[in-house]
Write a protein that holds these residues in place. Structure first.
Motif, short mmCIF file in Angstrom:
data_model
loop_
_atom_site.label_atom_id
_atom_site.label_comp_id
_atom_site.label_asym_id
_atom_site.label_seq_id
_atom_site.Cartn_x
_atom_site.Cartn_y
_atom_site.Cartn_z
N ARG A 1 0.90 -1.12 0.11
CA ARG A 1 0.10 -0.09 0.14
C ARG A 1 0.64 1.16 0.21
N LEU A 2 1.93 1.29 0.93
CA LEU A 2 3.00 2.20 0.76
C LEU A 2 3.65 2.59 -0.66
N SER A 3 3.86 1.49 -1.18
CA SER A 3 4.45 1.68 -2.67
C SER A 3 3.63 2.30 -3.69
N GLU A 4 2.31 2.22 -3.50
CA GLU A 4 1.22 2.61 -4.18
C GLU A 4 0.99 4.13 -3.82
N ALA A 5 0.87 4.28 -2.65
CA ALA A 5 0.68 5.70 -2.40
C ALA A 5 1.71 6.82 -2.69
N VAL A 6 3.09 6.27 -2.63
CA VAL A 6 4.12 7.11 -2.82
C VAL A 6 4.39 7.53 -4.59
N LEU A 7 3.67 6.60 -5.24
CA LEU A 7 3.76 6.89 -6.78
C LEU A 7 3.07 8.18 -7.06
N LEU A 8 2.13 8.73 -6.30
CA LEU A 8 1.45 9.95 -6.62
C LEU A 8 2.29 11.34 -6.48
N LEU A 9 3.33 10.97 -5.66
CA LEU A 9 4.15 11.93 -5.30
C LEU A 9 5.16 12.61 -6.60
#
Length: 471
Positions: free
Chosen positions: A216-224
């Motif tokens: 989930r963290l790997s997915e969220a950081v993509l938005l940055l």
């Protein structure tokens, strides 16, 4: 002793700046205005590295477009390279929490880079007629595109390190799961005996929880990775020449090695902090799950004589100044506290993102600090938990098996073999007499010893086997 100074000028007037300082008058005023945390931005290495990267990319784009001559470009580039390599961190002195939407941070970077570039050109600090912090280092830029872009890069880099640390913890729990594969124990619901399981299953769950949060963290950081560099003040690209946005973004992507992309709408990107909120919420999820795991470890190791005493945590320090021999679960406790703080950071990020007005969010400094501090401390806590605690956990296997055999919960597992009515009578007698379920089953002739022994094997009681492992 008096300190040698140089005179610098800004909108407010003239001020004396320490002669040897690479920062200038704008930074000086920020030092006076924001004595808030005592934590300078120089203690955030990813942020300083990102700021220097943004400035280097901007200088390259301006050079490509003929706005910055070869000599100034080379000096700015070389100064930025030094800073990205770790130089001059002590010159990034403004407080991490500041008013002005990050302007003080941007100017601190502009001044340090300008003065180091001047030295590289053979000039003295402060000779801004040769190379100016605003006119050259900040050319085609605004704080409002430089700072958010740098914050995103800094948070991305920090998150990558956290993800690597979480992999270490995931692997640590997985090794323990293998080690405890057939260690039988009682599972519990609502702190009451439930049905048998193995300690390996319990620790496998922890490994999978960490793995899920890594995903989930790997997915969220993509938005940055979507940035607004080139947006300038509010996203209209005022004072940024044609071609600058694509050039600056391309140079920054190459410098950082990150797949950065320019936002489709720079006005929207300049005011929207949604990506930070998304990441912060995911970090809160990580913190909550870590804290739950640590609660379990403390409970499972409680005792050693008057608690559950199912596992032994490594003894890493004496636990009391008055009680000899006492050892406390200090590693899970410190991770709990880091998790609590991350949950608080998430509230701060949420409120700061909500408080943005019109075309800019003025509160990104506290977003930056909250994310950076939270990620850094989570990373350290995760590594400490893995190396100072989980790796050294041992199981009290004989005690665990005895508890299974003595637990009323065992009748649930025996129900398919002896029937509900007989199982109920055994449970009642076990509760009344304090005797073990297995002992009573044998005494009443409900199962032959060999069959009972087979049923009580971990792979049967805990439903181990290929299908269970696949699930």
């Amino acid at each position: 002793m008096s300190v040698a100074t140089r005179s610098e000028h800004d909108l407010i007037g003239d001020r004396e700046v320490p002669l040897e300082a690479y920062w200038g008058v704008h930074t000086l005023r920020a030092l006076e205005n924001f004595p808030i945390t005592g934590i300078p931005i120089g203690t955030s290495p990813y942020l300083v590295e990102a700021l220097a990267g943004v400035k280097q990319a901007a200088a390259a784009a301006n050079h490509d477009l003929g706005l910055l001559d070869d000599e100034r470009h080379a000096a700015i580039r070389d100064a930025c390279e030094e800073i990205r390599g770790g130089a001059l961190r002590d010159q990034f002195v403004v407080d991490v929490i500041q008013g002005g939407a990050g302007t003080s941070t941007n100017m601190n970077a502009n001044e340090v880079i300008a003065n180091r570039a001047l030295e590289l050109m053979g000039h003295k600090k402060g000779e801004y007629d040769v190379l100016h912090p605003n006119e050259h280092v900040n050319l085609s830029q605004s704080t409002n595109d430089v700072y958010p872009t740098a914050v995103k890069i800094a948070v991305i880099l920090a998150t990558h390190d956290l993800l690597a640390a979480m992999q270490v913890l995931e692997d640590s729990f997985a090794r323990k799961a293998d080690e405890f594969h057939d260690v039988l124990k009682m599972g519990r619901t609502q702190l009451q005996d439930a049905v048998p399981m193995t300690l390996g299953q319990e620790f496998r769950t922890y490994s999978l929880m960490i793995a899920e949060d890594r995903a989930r963290l790997s997915e969220a950081v993509l938005l940055l990775h979507e940035i607004n560099l080139g947006a300038t003040a509010i996203g209209t690209m005022l004072n940024a020449p044609a071609g600058y946005v694509a050039s600056a973004c391309g140079h920054l992507a190459r410098l950082t090695g990150l797949p950065l992309e320019s936002a489709v709408d720079l006005i929207e990107a300049t005011q929207d902090c949604g990506a930070f909120v998304q990441l912060s919420g995911t970090l809160k999820r990580v913190a909550v799950k870590l804290s739950k795991i640590c609660n379990d470890l403390r409970l499972l190791s409680s005792g050693p004589r008057a608690g559950l005493n199912e596992i032994n945590l490594p003894a890493v320090q004496a636990g009391s100044s008055i009680m000899p021999g006492k050892v406390n679960p200090v590693i899970p406790e410190v991770v709990n506290q880091v998790a609590f703080q991350m949950i608080g950071h998430d509230v701060t990020v949420t409120m700061a993102a909500e408080a943005g007005q019109l075309q800019l969010n003025a509160f990104e400094p506290v977003i930056c600090y909250s994310l950076s501090a939270g990620i850094s401390r989570l990373r350290e806590a995760v590594l400490v938990l893995a190396t100072r605690c989980v790796d050294g956990i041992t199981a009290n296997a004989e005690l665990l098996r005895a508890e299974v055999e003595n637990s009323i919960g065992l009748v649930t597992a025996l129900n398919p073999y002896i029937g509900y009515a007989a199982a109920t009578e055994v449970a009642k007698e076990a509760l009344a007499t304090g005797r073990g379920v297995a002992e009573l089953v044998l005494e009443h002739g409900l199962l032959p010893p060999a069959e009972l022994e087979a049923i009580l094997r971990p792979e049967t009681l805990a439903n181990l086997g290929p299908r269970a492992r696949e699930r």
